[in-house]
Design a protein around this motif. Structure first.
Motif, mmCIF file in Angstrom:
data_model
loop_
_atom_site.group_PDB
_atom_site.id
_atom_site.type_symbol
_atom_site.label_atom_id
_atom_site.label_comp_id
_atom_site.label_asym_id
_atom_site.label_seq_id
_atom_site.Cartn_x
_atom_site.Cartn_y
_atom_site.Cartn_z
ATOM 1 N N ARG A 1 0.836 -1.205 0.000
ATOM 2 C CA ARG A 1 0.000 0.000 0.000
ATOM 3 C C ARG A 1 0.877 1.263 0.000
ATOM 4 N NH1 ARG A 1 -5.089 -0.246 2.129
ATOM 5 N NH2 ARG A 1 -5.248 1.869 1.265
ATOM 6 N N PRO A 2 1.634 1.495 -1.062
ATOM 7 C CA PRO A 2 2.568 2.626 -1.060
ATOM 8 C C PRO A 2 1.898 3.984 -0.876
ATOM 9 C CG PRO A 2 2.325 1.710 -3.268
ATOM 10 C CD PRO A 2 1.680 0.753 -2.334
ATOM 11 N N GLU A 3 0.632 4.084 -1.253
ATOM 12 C CA GLU A 3 -0.061 5.367 -1.154
ATOM 13 C C GLU A 3 -0.273 5.812 0.299
ATOM 14 O OE1 GLU A 3 -3.309 2.262 -0.899
ATOM 15 O OE2 GLU A 3 -1.427 2.525 -2.007
ATOM 16 N N LEU A 4 -0.120 4.890 1.253
ATOM 17 C CA LEU A 4 -0.303 5.218 2.672
ATOM 18 C C LEU A 4 0.959 5.802 3.313
ATOM 19 C CD1 LEU A 4 -2.267 2.095 4.004
ATOM 20 C CD2 LEU A 4 -3.197 4.286 3.247
ATOM 21 N N PHE A 5 2.076 5.765 2.598
ATOM 22 C CA PHE A 5 3.371 6.041 3.215
ATOM 23 C C PHE A 5 4.024 7.316 2.699
ATOM 24 C CE2 PHE A 5 2.634 1.584 3.817
ATOM 25 C CZ PHE A 5 3.276 1.249 4.986
ATOM 26 N N THR A 6 4.755 7.982 3.596
ATOM 27 C CA THR A 6 5.743 8.991 3.234
ATOM 28 C C THR A 6 7.112 8.393 3.565
ATOM 29 O OG1 THR A 6 4.332 10.913 3.606
ATOM 30 C CG2 THR A 6 6.703 11.263 3.773
ATOM 31 N N VAL A 7 7.964 8.303 2.562
ATOM 32 C CA VAL A 7 9.275 7.672 2.728
ATOM 33 C C VAL A 7 10.353 8.741 2.875
ATOM 34 C CG1 VAL A 7 11.003 6.169 1.671
ATOM 35 C CG2 VAL A 7 8.563 5.648 1.392
ATOM 36 N N HIS A 8 11.123 8.663 3.937
ATOM 37 C CA HIS A 8 12.279 9.536 4.140
ATOM 38 C C HIS A 8 13.521 8.737 3.763
ATOM 39 C CE1 HIS A 8 10.040 12.475 6.803
ATOM 40 N NE2 HIS A 8 9.227 11.420 6.827
ATOM 41 N N VAL A 9 14.124 9.038 2.629
ATOM 42 C CA VAL A 9 15.387 8.397 2.259
ATOM 43 C C VAL A 9 16.492 9.207 2.933
ATOM 44 C CG1 VAL A 9 16.934 7.741 0.380
ATOM 45 C CG2 VAL A 9 14.449 7.535 0.081
ATOM 46 N N THR A 10 17.118 8.602 3.931
ATOM 47 C CA THR A 10 17.992 9.366 4.823
ATOM 48 C C THR A 10 18.964 8.439 5.527
ATOM 49 O OG1 THR A 10 17.916 11.001 6.613
ATOM 50 C CG2 THR A 10 16.309 9.212 6.739
ATOM 51 N N GLY A 11 19.642 8.929 6.561
ATOM 52 C CA GLY A 11 20.603 8.126 7.308
ATOM 53 C C GLY A 11 19.991 7.571 8.583
ATOM 54 N N TRP A 12 20.742 6.724 9.276
ATOM 55 C CA TRP A 12 20.269 6.100 10.504
ATOM 56 C C TRP A 12 19.841 7.164 11.517
ATOM 57 C CZ3 TRP A 12 18.954 1.209 10.912
ATOM 58 C CH2 TRP A 12 19.532 0.277 10.030
ATOM 59 N N GLN A 13 18.672 6.959 12.114
ATOM 60 C CA GLN A 13 18.076 7.795 13.156
ATOM 61 C C GLN A 13 17.645 9.185 12.674
ATOM 62 O OE1 GLN A 13 18.369 5.616 15.719
ATOM 63 N NE2 GLN A 13 20.223 4.561 15.091
ATOM 64 N N MET A 14 17.965 9.556 11.428
ATOM 65 C CA MET A 14 17.743 10.928 10.978
ATOM 66 C C MET A 14 16.265 11.280 10.820
ATOM 67 S SD MET A 14 20.410 12.824 10.723
ATOM 68 C CE MET A 14 19.823 14.089 9.603
ATOM 69 N N ILE A 15 15.396 10.300 10.793
ATOM 70 C CA ILE A 15 13.971 10.584 10.636
ATOM 71 C C ILE A 15 13.461 11.474 11.762
ATOM 72 C CG2 ILE A 15 13.251 8.453 11.802
ATOM 73 C CD1 ILE A 15 10.826 8.367 9.902
ATOM 74 N N MET A 16 14.036 11.386 12.941
ATOM 75 C CA MET A 16 13.599 12.228 14.057
ATOM 76 C C MET A 16 13.795 13.707 13.717
ATOM 77 S SD MET A 16 14.695 12.055 18.069
ATOM 78 C CE MET A 16 13.665 12.898 19.276
ATOM 79 N N LYS A 17 14.954 14.040 13.207
ATOM 80 C CA LYS A 17 15.245 15.425 12.823
ATOM 81 C C LYS A 17 14.356 15.864 11.670
ATOM 82 C CE LYS A 17 19.330 18.348 12.088
ATOM 83 N NZ LYS A 17 19.278 19.064 13.384
ATOM 84 N N GLU A 18 14.045 14.949 10.765
ATOM 85 C CA GLU A 18 13.237 15.269 9.591
ATOM 86 C C GLU A 18 11.746 15.327 9.905
ATOM 87 O OE1 GLU A 18 14.319 12.792 6.291
ATOM 88 O OE2 GLU A 18 16.453 13.214 6.536
ATOM 89 N N MET A 19 11.347 14.800 11.081
ATOM 90 C CA MET A 19 9.953 14.907 11.502
ATOM 91 C C MET A 19 9.804 15.977 12.592
ATOM 92 S SD MET A 19 8.048 11.191 11.432
ATOM 93 C CE MET A 19 8.845 10.559 12.905
ATOM 94 N N GLY A 20 10.495 17.088 12.425
ATOM 95 C CA GLY A 20 10.241 18.243 13.268
ATOM 96 C C GLY A 20 11.243 18.530 14.361
ATOM 97 N N ALA A 21 12.080 17.573 14.749
ATOM 98 C CA ALA A 21 13.054 17.811 15.819
ATOM 99 C C ALA A 21 14.326 18.416 15.222
ATOM 100 C CB ALA A 21 13.367 16.512 16.558
ATOM 101 N N THR A 22 14.147 19.575 14.598
ATOM 102 C CA THR A 22 15.234 20.180 13.818
ATOM 103 C C THR A 22 16.381 20.685 14.680
ATOM 104 O OG1 THR A 22 14.028 22.287 13.848
ATOM 105 C CG2 THR A 22 13.679 20.838 11.947
#
Length: 303
Positions: free
Chosen positions: A230-251
């Motif tokens: 179900r790819p339409e349900l997802f937002t994919v962050h192509v990034t490095g290990w643990q970096m999704i936290m910074k990319e989801m607002g914890a700038t």
């Protein structure tokens, strides 16, 4: 933009005695890693066994966050989806399955390990970010533990947010299953309340599909399969290990400075490669995998 509920779990499944020394992680190490990020001000739900409950509660209390912490103590974790676990245990003992896998001693061949990571999605609730109990492994990405002292808010935009080391559409799922190469990172996911039941449904269905092939794997493979379903349900962050936290607002999170890799002496590298060709290393993964694949082909097609 509402306040996020964080969810995590800790169950000691014996990783401190793992056959592979590089993969060993004791309960005390997990608690040390948790203590680093446990100062985060969000409401936190922790699923754990009754033995660990007081330790976890005390860590949050140190930061004055006892009233924002819900401990869900359960000692019957492996009974919640017991029939599924039995099938996973059977598949994990299949010699052909282990020969099919590139890394035979990987944690992802351990049915209890795979079951525990699958159950992340069973435990998720509300507008939620899942954080692994040992998130960031003591500071491999984020350098200042005091940066976790904040109230995290983020708008998921009606999507399941996952992080990947590369485009998940650039590889076929079977390659990931066989070679156990990393794509989806299981350390953190974020999603809105309305997609929580669907996410669990997709992940559980993925495990069922693997079992139909007499295979098992951890949640990195399961989420990859869920995305492909179900790819339409997802937002994919192509990034490095643990970096999704910074990319989801914890700038504000500060990053570790990465040292440049040391260059190997060209002459030494030539000698090492030549030696390996003359005297193959018994621990050479590629050669051992090729040998197992050849032997499987002989069994099926004959010499």
């Amino acid at each position: 933009m509402g306040e996020i509920t964080l969810v995590t779990d800790f169950f000691d499944i014996g990783r401190g005695q793992d056959k592979n020394e590089e993969l060993r992680r004791t309960a005390s190490k997990y608690f040390d890693e948790f203590k680093r990020w446990a100062r985060i001000q969000n409401r936190l739900i922790v699923y754990t066994d009754s033995k660990s409950a007081e330790t976890i509660k005390a860590i949050r209390a140190e930061y004055g966050l006892a009233d924002k912490t819900i401990i869900m103590a359960t000692d019957n974790l492996f009974e919640l989806e017991g029939k599924l676990l039995s099938r996973m245990e059977k598949a994990s003992k299949n010699r052909d399955f282990l020969n099919f896998r590139y890394l035979q001693e990987a944690s992802s061949n351990n049915p209890k390990y795979d079951y525990l990571w699958m159950m992340k999605y069973y435990f998720m609730t509300e507008d939620v970010v899942w954080m692994d109990f040992g998130f960031d492994h003591g500071g491999i990405t984020y350098c200042d533990e005091k940066d976790y002292d904040f109230l995290w808010n983020y708008d998921f935009g009606g999507k399941i947010h996952i992080s990947c080391l590369h485009d998940p559409d650039s590889v076929i799922g079977m390659q990931s299953l066989q070679f156990q190469d990393d794509c989806v990172m299981g350390c953190m996911y974020g999603l809105p309340r309305e997609l929580v039941p669907e996410f669990w449904h997709l992940v559980r269905n993925a495990m069922e599909a693997l079992l139909m092939l007499d295979c098992v794997d951890d949640d990195q493979q399961l989420v990859l399969m869920a995305y492909k379903a179900r790819p339409e349900l997802f937002t994919v962050h192509v990034t490095g290990w643990q970096m999704i936290m910074k990319e989801m607002g914890a700038t504000h999170m500060k990053l570790q400075k990465k040292e440049l890799p040391k260059q190997e002496n060209k002459y030494k590298k030539f000698l090492r490669q030549t030696y390996r060709k003359i005297i193959p290393n018994r621990n050479d993964l590629k050669r051992n995998y090729a040998k197992r694949s050849y032997e499987a082909a002989v069994r099926v097609y004959g010499k």
